[in-house]
Design an enzyme around this catalytic site. Structure first.
Site, PDB file in Angstrom:
ATOM      1  N   CYS B 118       0.814  -1.197  -0.037  1.00 51.42           N
ATOM      2  CA  CYS B 118      -0.148  -0.177   0.068  1.00 51.42           C
ATOM      3  C   CYS B 118       0.868   1.142   0.003  1.00 51.42           C
ATOM      4  CB  CYS B 118      -1.030   0.100   1.180  1.00 51.42           C
ATOM      5  SG  CYS B 118      -1.887   1.591   1.320  1.00 51.42           S
ATOM      6  N   CYS B 121      -0.344   4.472   2.177  1.00 53.33           N
ATOM      7  CA  CYS B 121      -0.742   4.347   3.843  1.00 53.33           C
ATOM      8  C   CYS B 121      -0.590   2.775   4.202  1.00 53.33           C
ATOM      9  CB  CYS B 121      -2.068   4.783   4.131  1.00 53.33           C
ATOM     10  SG  CYS B 121      -3.453   3.973   3.325  1.00 53.33           S
ATOM     11  N   SER B 122      -1.397   2.016   4.752  1.00 43.90           N
ATOM     12  CA  SER B 122      -1.184   0.581   5.117  1.00 43.90           C
ATOM     13  C   SER B 122      -2.342  -0.156   4.996  1.00 43.90           C
ATOM     14  CB  SER B 122      -1.109   0.885   6.749  1.00 43.90           C
ATOM     15  OG  SER B 122      -2.211   1.808   7.211  1.00 43.90           O
ATOM     16  N   CYS B 123      -2.918  -0.115   4.086  1.00 44.30           N
ATOM     17  CA  CYS B 123      -4.039  -1.142   3.554  1.00 44.30           C
ATOM     18  C   CYS B 123      -3.542  -2.575   3.330  1.00 44.30           C
ATOM     19  CB  CYS B 123      -4.949  -0.489   2.413  1.00 44.30           C
ATOM     20  SG  CYS B 123      -5.628   1.130   2.460  1.00 44.30           S
TER      21      CYS B 123
END
Lengths: 112, 214
Positions: B118, B121-123
């Site tokens: 991702c 971000c941090s998906c």
């Protein structure tokens, strides 16, 4: 147009450090508070990200993941009118007066 | 109530270090978490029970959930076809909790290796793998995985031959990818349980491939 700092894909960077840790209770609680308050419609995941992105690259480098998240959750809850900054300040002072570590600063010794 | 400070030698039962701040002085972020949580409870917006239930749900999500799905796909061609056609529906068939996410399953083949990232971000497919490891959220992984994936994979100890194509999938808040690794040779006749045991989290992120024990 320049891309925003958080759009990191393709940027030069150093080796991937294979770091990981078991999440602490307070970190899991931050995650839970985010999940519950967004599920109840108080704000959205996009609103969380808007604050995270506005916090800028310095916050990304100096704060841990859930430190940034609780900051962003808090900002959104204040914007949603859930509590005021004065209420928050009073509560934080109350929490800090209870004790010098997470367990003693939490009601019920960190379990409640 | 006194706070219990167990002597854990710095390493958790899972072999990962605890964060140094877990037992240290109260941090600003921890004080903020306690304050926000108590205000939400006092205002009647969430209950302590809902928070505990959310954490229990989080703790129940681990790479074992994803590994069971991979093992089923390896042993049941009809399930695999459904999984590749509609990941969310097939994962729900296996009792996995997918929320509202669109889950896309990408299959490793002899000529294609897949990996997920991702960049924004941090998906992450957290319903199937649990919370993402720190490195997945790091600047280094997010930046480089889409530009020089072979070098990043080599840093994880995965050296792919040049004839294998690498496809990197960039996740979003609403769409999560998970890698269906290739079933390794030498596992013929294995039970789903035996197969699931060799499917690690990193295999489903795509920074590793399943290896036979020993």
């Amino acid at each position: 147009m320049d891309k925003s700092w958080h759009d990191m894909g393709g940027d030069p960077a150093g080796p991937v450090i294979p770091a990981e840790h078991d999440f602490a209770l307070w970190e899991k609680r931050v995650d839970a508070l985010f999940m519950l308050t967004t599920a109840k419609g108080l704000f959205t995941v996009d609103a969380l990200r808007r604050v995270l992105e506005d916090m800028g690259p310095e916050a990304f480098e100096t704060m841990t993941y859930y430190e940034r998240w609780i900051t962003a959750v808090n900002r959104n809850l204040i914007e949603a009118g859930v509590y005021s900054t004065a209420e928050l300040a009073a509560k934080i002072a109350e929490v800090k007066a209870r004790g010098a570590d997470y367990g003693t600063a939490s009601l019920g010794g960190g379990d409640g | 109530m006194p706070h219990d400070h167990p002597d854990h030698g710095g390493i958790s039962p899972s072999g990962h270090p605890y964060r140094p701040d877990q037992d240290g002085p109260l941090t600003e972020a921890q004080a903020l978490e306690i304050a926000v949580r108590e205000l939400l409870i006092e205002k009647g917006i969430v209950t302590a029970g809902e928070i505990a239930a959310a954490i229990a749900r989080m703790d129940a999500r681990s790479p074992a959930v994803g590994a069971r799905i991979v093992a089923r796909a390896w042993t049941d061609p009809a399930f695999k076809a459904r999984l590749l056609a509609d990941g969310s529906a097939a994962a729900r068939e296996m009792g996995a909790d997918i929320d509202a996410l669109k889950l896309v399953v990408v299959e490793n083949t002899p000529d294609t290796h897949n990996a997920i990232v991702c960049t924004l971000c941090s998906c992450y497919p957290r319903t199937l793998l649990g919370l993402p490891p720190d490195w997945y959220k790091s600047r280094e992984y997010r930046s480089r995985m889409v530009r020089e994936p072979r070098r990043v994979l080599a840093e994880f100890g995965l050296h792919l031959p040049p004839n294998v194509r690498v496809r990197v999938h960039d996740s979003t808040a609403d769409m999560r990818y998970i890698v269906l690794p290739a079933r390794p040779a030498g596992t013929e006749g294995w039970s789903e349980e035996q197969l699931a045991a060799i499917v690690t989290r990193d295999c489903m992120i795509g920074v590793a491939v399943p290896r036979l024990p020993g």
